[in-house]
Design a protein around this motif. Structure first.
Motif, PDB file in Angstrom:
ATOM      1  N   UNK A 272       0.818  -1.211   0.000  1.00 22.95           N
ATOM      2  CA  UNK A 272       0.000   0.000   0.000  1.00 22.95           C
ATOM      3  C   UNK A 272       0.849   1.257   0.000  1.00 22.95           C
ATOM      4  N   UNK A 273       0.412   2.242  -0.754  1.00 28.48           N
ATOM      5  CA  UNK A 273       1.051   3.557  -0.814  1.00 28.48           C
ATOM      6  C   UNK A 273       0.060   4.602  -0.344  1.00 28.48           C
ATOM      7  N   UNK A 274       0.569   5.811  -0.106  1.00 24.77           N
ATOM      8  CA  UNK A 274      -0.297   6.872   0.408  1.00 24.77           C
ATOM      9  C   UNK A 274      -1.474   7.125  -0.529  1.00 24.77           C
ATOM     10  N   UNK A 275      -1.246   7.011  -1.834  1.00 20.44           N
ATOM     11  CA  UNK A 275      -2.320   7.283  -2.800  1.00 20.44           C
ATOM     12  C   UNK A 275      -3.432   6.237  -2.734  1.00 20.44           C
ATOM     13  N   UNK A 276      -3.124   5.101  -2.152  1.00 22.43           N
ATOM     14  CA  UNK A 276      -4.157   4.072  -2.006  1.00 22.43           C
ATOM     15  C   UNK A 276      -5.126   4.397  -0.877  1.00 22.43           C
ATOM     16  N   UNK A 277      -4.683   5.191   0.069  1.00 18.58           N
ATOM     17  CA  UNK A 277      -5.496   5.503   1.249  1.00 18.58           C
ATOM     18  C   UNK A 277      -6.193   6.840   1.037  1.00 18.58           C
ATOM     19  N   UNK A 278      -6.938   6.899  -0.049  1.00 21.40           N
ATOM     20  CA  UNK A 278      -7.635   8.111  -0.468  1.00 21.40           C
ATOM     21  C   UNK A 278      -9.072   7.727  -0.798  1.00 21.40           C
ATOM     22  N   UNK A 279     -10.000   8.579  -0.399  1.00 22.03           N
ATOM     23  CA  UNK A 279     -11.409   8.363  -0.711  1.00 22.03           C
ATOM     24  C   UNK A 279     -11.828   9.351  -1.782  1.00 22.03           C
ATOM     25  N   UNK A 280     -12.308   8.825  -2.898  1.00 19.56           N
ATOM     26  CA  UNK A 280     -12.837   9.691  -3.938  1.00 19.56           C
ATOM     27  C   UNK A 280     -14.216  10.198  -3.539  1.00 19.56           C
ATOM     28  N   UNK A 281     -14.433  11.515  -3.718  1.00 20.32           N
ATOM     29  CA  UNK A 281     -15.724  12.115  -3.417  1.00 20.32           C
ATOM     30  C   UNK A 281     -16.111  13.070  -4.527  1.00 20.32           C
ATOM     31  N   UNK A 282     -17.394  13.343  -4.642  1.00 19.96           N
ATOM     32  CA  UNK A 282     -17.847  14.360  -5.590  1.00 19.96           C
ATOM     33  C   UNK A 282     -17.354  15.718  -5.140  1.00 19.96           C
ATOM     34  N   UNK A 283     -16.885  16.516  -6.088  1.00 21.89           N
ATOM     35  CA  UNK A 283     -16.406  17.857  -5.769  1.00 21.89           C
ATOM     36  C   UNK A 283     -17.574  18.700  -5.268  1.00 21.89           C
ATOM     37  N   UNK A 284     -17.405  19.419  -4.147  1.00 22.59           N
ATOM     38  CA  UNK A 284     -18.513  20.230  -3.616  1.00 22.59           C
ATOM     39  C   UNK A 284     -18.793  21.422  -4.516  1.00 22.59           C
ATOM     40  N   UNK A 285     -20.071  21.835  -4.542  1.00 29.01           N
ATOM     41  CA  UNK A 285     -20.435  23.027  -5.300  1.00 29.01           C
ATOM     42  C   UNK A 285     -20.051  24.257  -4.512  1.00 29.01           C
ATOM     43  N   UNK A 286     -20.012  25.376  -5.191  1.00 31.83           N
ATOM     44  CA  UNK A 286     -19.605  26.626  -4.553  1.00 31.83           C
ATOM     45  C   UNK A 286     -20.654  27.132  -3.570  1.00 31.83           C
ATOM     46  N   UNK A 287     -21.889  26.646  -3.707  1.00 31.10           N
ATOM     47  CA  UNK A 287     -22.932  27.034  -2.765  1.00 31.10           C
ATOM     48  C   UNK A 287     -23.737  28.244  -3.179  1.00 31.10           C
ATOM     49  N   UNK A 288     -23.376  28.897  -4.313  1.00 36.41           N
ATOM     50  CA  UNK A 288     -24.163  30.050  -4.739  1.00 36.41           C
ATOM     51  C   UNK A 288     -25.347  29.588  -5.572  1.00 36.41           C
ATOM     52  N   UNK A 289     -26.161  30.545  -5.996  1.00 34.38           N
ATOM     53  CA  UNK A 289     -27.387  30.199  -6.713  1.00 34.38           C
ATOM     54  C   UNK A 289     -27.096  29.544  -8.048  1.00 34.38           C
ATOM     55  N   UNK A 290     -26.043  29.973  -8.734  1.00 29.18           N
ATOM     56  CA  UNK A 290     -25.699  29.380 -10.028  1.00 29.18           C
ATOM     57  C   UNK A 290     -25.324  27.908  -9.855  1.00 29.18           C
ATOM     58  N   UNK A 291     -24.547  27.634  -8.799  1.00 25.74           N
ATOM     59  CA  UNK A 291     -24.153  26.248  -8.555  1.00 25.74           C
ATOM     60  C   UNK A 291     -25.368  25.416  -8.175  1.00 25.74           C
ATOM     61  N   UNK A 292     -26.252  26.020  -7.369  1.00 25.25           N
ATOM     62  CA  UNK A 292     -27.452  25.288  -6.977  1.00 25.25           C
ATOM     63  C   UNK A 292     -28.309  24.954  -8.194  1.00 25.25           C
TER      64      UNK A 292
END
Length: 548
Positions: free
Chosen positions: A382-402
């Motif tokens: 195992x390497x450090x890159x293996x101990x990573x969780x992929x997640x959806x990138x968060x939106x900016x939270x403004x109205x356009x992103x919503x």
């Protein structure tokens, strides 16, 4: 079929008898498992033997060793020349006895784990003559007719080499859109009779009514499945020597299809995606084990088992603790509950993601179940890159992103975490072709099938309409590190039009979806992903590897 003599001057070297009632051999005294080894009897049987010696509830089994893989016919002399008699004595029943018949499963078991790559037959020994005896024994006509129709259909495919589709079509016709578990004994009896007619029509001969003939042919077919294309592909992928061969396990049947106090399940002693130390179980009430692992049925989690069969659930938790304590690793196990009683049918070291591998090794070491050197060896790759969780990138939270929030299409059970985006493919050949062209691909299927193994190597993820998290194909996908969502009831596949639909939303082959294996959600389009390091886990692994 000519029956060999029952006389045997000595217990055959490549034959093994497993029973919880068999005492441990005394020093210097041979027993019917004294020459047992993982290589000789395969991993599945070896672990059955270990569980039996621990006093865990294991149905008796007779094991034909890996030695016979290249010449399966040679196994029949020891099987019928003394082995079966000893096995029947342990079971207290006889194969083919019209009054109290012995009914068995016939399973494969190589020295290394190959989930779903070889064949299994259940309910061997049922025939027109033994069916009334099992009816008297069980008092459960629905279970008996259900077991018989299962045997006819599986025997036709595995032994007879017939297509499964005609039998499946008859089953669907009998069900008329309902769950097959809702069929009563009369409907199942009618389905059995139709299966017998279908078998004779397609095979050109009647379904075999001699239980010994059934058993001999089943043993030959299971040995032969070692050389099947999907098994060969799996061995090539994982560098497994073909010369290892497989054992064949003949085991007394326990029936999970006897009603609401019965069922079948597959589980892990820890979460195979995250490594969390909690039982991770798929369970299907009033079912046999193949219903869970075949990839053709959706299943329930442990909550259903705990609520409906609390004593079996408690026994399963205790068995899981015993197995981890004895074997020192996260276990993948199969079990059946018959009329409230738990039986264990298999255990093996479970396939897991890299993150789970790190956490499990660290947790077991810190709990004192394995040595530090063992934990280091299990995490050395195992390497450090293996101990990573992929997640959806968060939106900016403004109205356009919503306004541009991703379109959620459906939810499913997650068999492997992570995020995967790719274009839709509905058949493995097309998926392989597009992946070879460098295109990210998602394979969408009605069922989770182990026959898709070559495609699973190349695609980014798998989404199925039916199937459990512990289906063999889902286990293989997780081992390959592929995002895998199963049991997506909102998915509809139109193979003729080459489209898929989620409610009102329709997509054609070649369009893009995203699978979120962390939340079990299907999204339209390709979504941005971020890698989130599991810093605490990385620090724990670094501390394990330090000299301090």
């Amino acid at each position: 079929m000519k029956k060999p003599s029952n006389h045997a001057s000595a217990w055959p070297r490549h034959l093994f008898l497993i029973s919880s009632s068999e005492p441990m051999p005394k020093a210097g005294k041979a027993s019917k498992d004294s020459k047992a080894s993982l290589e000789a009897m395969g991993s599945k049987a070896w672990h059955l033997l270990r569980m039996a010696r621990l006093g865990l509830p294991v149905p008796p089994a007779l094991v034909l060793g890996t030695h016979y893989t290249r010449e399966p016919a040679a196994s029949l002399l020891p099987l019928f020349g003394g082995g079966l008699t000893a096995f029947e004595a342990v079971c207290g029943q006889q194969l083919g006895d019209a009054r109290a018949p012995l009914i068995v499963s016939v399973r494969s078991g190589a020295p290394v784990s190959m989930p779903g790559m070889m064949e299994t037959l259940l309910n061997v020994g049922l025939c027109d003559a033994t069916l009334p005896g099992l009816l008297r024994q069980s008092g459960n006509p629905r279970m008996v007719w259900d077991a018989y129709r299962r045997l006819i259909a599986s025997y036709a495919v595995v032994v007879g080499g017939l297509a499964a589709q005609p039998f499946e079509a008859e089953r669907l016709l009998a069900c008329a859109g309902a769950d097959e578990r809702m069929l009563d004994y009369a409907q199942l009896r009618t389905l059995c009779r139709r299966y017998l007619e279908l078998y004779q029509s397609l095979a050109g001969q009647p379904f075999p009514q001699d239980p010994r003939e059934q058993l001999a042919a089943a043993v030959q077919a299971v040995y032969g499945s070692w050389f099947s294309p999907k098994a060969a592909s799996y061995r090539k992928l994982h560098g497994i020597d073909e010369g290892l061969g497989t054992a064949v396990i003949v085991q007394r049947m326990v029936f999970g299809n006897t009603g609401h106090r019965s069922g079948a399940g597959v589980g892990f002693t820890r979460d195979p995606s995250s490594g969390e130390p909690a039982l991770w179980v798929d369970f299907l009430a009033n079912a046999q084990g193949e219903d869970v692992v075949s990839g053709q049925r959706n299943a329930h989690g442990h909550a259903t088992l705990a609520q409906t069969l609390p004593q079996a659930w408690e026994a399963l938790q205790q068995a899981a603790r015993t197995l981890e304590g004895e074997l020192g690793d996260m276990q993948d196990f199969e079990f059946t509950v018959q009329d409230g009683h738990l039986y264990l049918l298999q255990t093996r070291s479970g396939k897991r993601t890299p993150r789970a591998a790190a956490r499990i090794a660290l947790d077991l070491y810190e709990a004192g179940l394995i040595e530090r050197q063992t934990a280091r060896e299990r995490t050395a790759h195992l390497k450090a890159k293996d101990l990573v969780l992929q997640q959806l990138a968060p939106s900016a939270g403004d109205s356009a992103a919503d306004a541009a929030a991703p379109l959620e299409l459906a939810r499913a059970s997650s068999a492997c975490s992570g995020i995967a985006s790719g274009e839709i493919a509905l058949d493995p050949e097309h998926a392989i072709e597009r992946a070879r062209a460098g295109v990210p691909v998602l394979l969408l299927r009605q069922d989770a099938q182990t026959e898709d193994i070559e495609a699973l190597q190349r695609v980014q993820g798998l989404l199925t309409q039916r199937g459990a998290r512990t289906a063999h194909a889902a286990v293989v996908a997780r081992q390959l590190g592929k995002v895998c969502l199963v049991g997506c009831e909102g998915l509809r596949i139109d193979a003729q039009r080459q489209t898929v639909a989620f409610g009102p939303h329709e997509f054609a082959v070649g369009q893009t979806l995203t699978l979120d294996g962390n939340q079990g959600i299907v999204y339209a389009g390709a979504l941005a992903v971020v890698d989130v390091p599991d810093t605490p886990l990385q620090r724990r692994l670094q501390a394990l590897r330090s000299n301090s």
